[in-house]
Design a protein around this motif. Structure first.
Motif, PDB file in Angstrom:
ATOM      1  N   LEU A  60      53.274 -54.623 -47.404  1.00 31.36           N
ATOM      2  CA  LEU A  60      53.120 -55.496 -48.573  1.00 31.36           C
ATOM      3  C   LEU A  60      54.355 -56.359 -48.766  1.00 31.36           C
ATOM      4  O   LEU A  60      54.246 -57.565 -49.029  1.00 31.36           O
ATOM      5  CB  LEU A  60      52.869 -54.643 -49.821  1.00 31.36           C
ATOM      6  N   PHE A  61      55.528 -55.773 -48.625  1.00 33.15           N
ATOM      7  CA  PHE A  61      56.776 -56.509 -48.817  1.00 33.15           C
ATOM      8  C   PHE A  61      56.914 -57.628 -47.789  1.00 33.15           C
ATOM      9  O   PHE A  61      57.291 -58.761 -48.127  1.00 33.15           O
ATOM     10  CB  PHE A  61      57.960 -55.547 -48.719  1.00 33.15           C
ATOM     11  N   VAL A  62      56.608 -57.331 -46.540  1.00 33.59           N
ATOM     12  CA  VAL A  62      56.720 -58.339 -45.481  1.00 33.59           C
ATOM     13  C   VAL A  62      55.660 -59.427 -45.656  1.00 33.59           C
ATOM     14  O   VAL A  62      55.934 -60.620 -45.458  1.00 33.59           O
ATOM     15  CB  VAL A  62      56.591 -57.671 -44.095  1.00 33.59           C
ATOM     16  N   SER A  63      54.460 -59.052 -46.056  1.00 34.88           N
ATOM     17  CA  SER A  63      53.375 -60.029 -46.198  1.00 34.88           C
ATOM     18  C   SER A  63      53.606 -60.997 -47.345  1.00 34.88           C
ATOM     19  O   SER A  63      52.981 -62.062 -47.393  1.00 34.88           O
ATOM     20  CB  SER A  63      52.042 -59.305 -46.406  1.00 34.88           C
ATOM     21  N   LEU A  64      54.485 -60.664 -48.284  1.00 39.91           N
ATOM     22  CA  LEU A  64      54.756 -61.563 -49.406  1.00 39.91           C
ATOM     23  C   LEU A  64      55.461 -62.844 -48.965  1.00 39.91           C
ATOM     24  O   LEU A  64      55.558 -63.792 -49.744  1.00 39.91           O
ATOM     25  CB  LEU A  64      55.608 -60.847 -50.458  1.00 39.91           C
ATOM     26  N   VAL A  65      55.960 -62.873 -47.748  1.00 40.56           N
ATOM     27  CA  VAL A  65      56.567 -64.102 -47.217  1.00 40.56           C
ATOM     28  C   VAL A  65      55.532 -65.220 -47.194  1.00 40.56           C
ATOM     29  O   VAL A  65      55.873 -66.408 -47.267  1.00 40.56           O
ATOM     30  CB  VAL A  65      57.126 -63.843 -45.801  1.00 40.56           C
ATOM     31  N   PHE A  66      54.255 -64.849 -47.149  1.00 41.94           N
ATOM     32  CA  PHE A  66      53.180 -65.849 -47.148  1.00 41.94           C
ATOM     33  C   PHE A  66      53.204 -66.682 -48.418  1.00 41.94           C
ATOM     34  O   PHE A  66      52.853 -67.859 -48.408  1.00 41.94           O
ATOM     35  CB  PHE A  66      51.832 -65.148 -47.003  1.00 41.94           C
ATOM     36  N   PHE A  67      53.621 -66.085 -49.532  1.00 41.48           N
ATOM     37  CA  PHE A  67      53.663 -66.796 -50.804  1.00 41.48           C
ATOM     38  C   PHE A  67      55.030 -67.430 -51.016  1.00 41.48           C
ATOM     39  O   PHE A  67      55.638 -67.291 -52.069  1.00 41.48           O
ATOM     40  CB  PHE A  67      53.350 -65.831 -51.958  1.00 41.48           C
TER      41      PHE A  67
END
Length: 207
Positions: A60-67
């Motif tokens: 989840l933490f890494v995927s927040l780079v998308f935003f």
């Protein structure tokens, strides 16, 4: 109710919606892969120094780079910081005076956060981004403070993801209700216009 059951249930529902109802493209592939990784890593933990982190939380933490668009506005950053402090404050309030928790944390925390974010932000996409940012960093900050007092709790446990999924579902339901209200209002306006015109024509013929 068993911790993690709501997370798994809502995650599979979201995965079905993303896979079968979203348009084909990078966004659909991205969200589908992230949801599958979150589900697969829900029971896996990883120790980083004094901290115990679940694999799903790292995803989840890494995927927040998308935003990343949230960093383009100081107001959005301020809103995310406000939500982070609100989430952390409720967690400390629960630990210090649990008797004042008049609702289960899985319901109370999402309700408070949805209320705050609905006042601050109008765009649904920005609500999702700020909500994920604020809650994720609030969870990290809460664990960092606890470690200073030699209290070790896993970062991003199943109870956290239950609360997070409840928050996302509440936001989604409110957005659906808001769009439904807009559609009904537009339909009512178009339905009432011909009646007004006929009334005007009848009035001019009579004099």
């Amino acid at each position: 109710m068993t911790d993690g059951l709501i997370f798994l249930w809502f995650s599979w529902i979201l995965w079905i919606i993303v896979t079968f109802f979203m348009r084909k493209g990078r966004k659909r592939t991205y969200f589908a892969c992230v949801l599958l990784l979150l589900i697969c890593g829900s029971n896996m933990t990883w120790e980083i120094g004094e901290y115990k982190v679940t694999f799903s939380f790292l995803i989840l933490f890494v995927s927040l780079v998308f935003f990343h668009t949230i960093a383009q506005s100081l107001y959005l950053l301020f809103s995310a910081f406000t939500l982070c402090l609100a989430y952390t404050g409720i967690l400390f309030w629960e630990q210090i005076t649990p008797i004042w928790m008049f609702l289960p944390r899985m319901i109370l925390i999402p309700l408070v956060l949805v209320t705050i974010i609905s006042v601050l932000i109008k765009s649904f996409e920005h609500k999702l981004a700020i909500g994920l940012f604020g809650i994720t960093f609030g969870e990290i900050y809460h664990s960092v403070v606890l470690v200073r007092y030699t209290i070790r709790e896993p970062i991003g446990d199943t109870a956290f993801f239950d609360m997070l999924m409840t928050f996302l579902m509440l936001l989604t339901v409110l957005e659906i209700l808001h769009k439904g209200k807009t559609v009904l209002y537009a339909f009512a306006q178009t339905f009432s216009r011909p009646t007004v015109k006929k009334h005007k024509v009848h009035k001019t013929l009579n004099g």
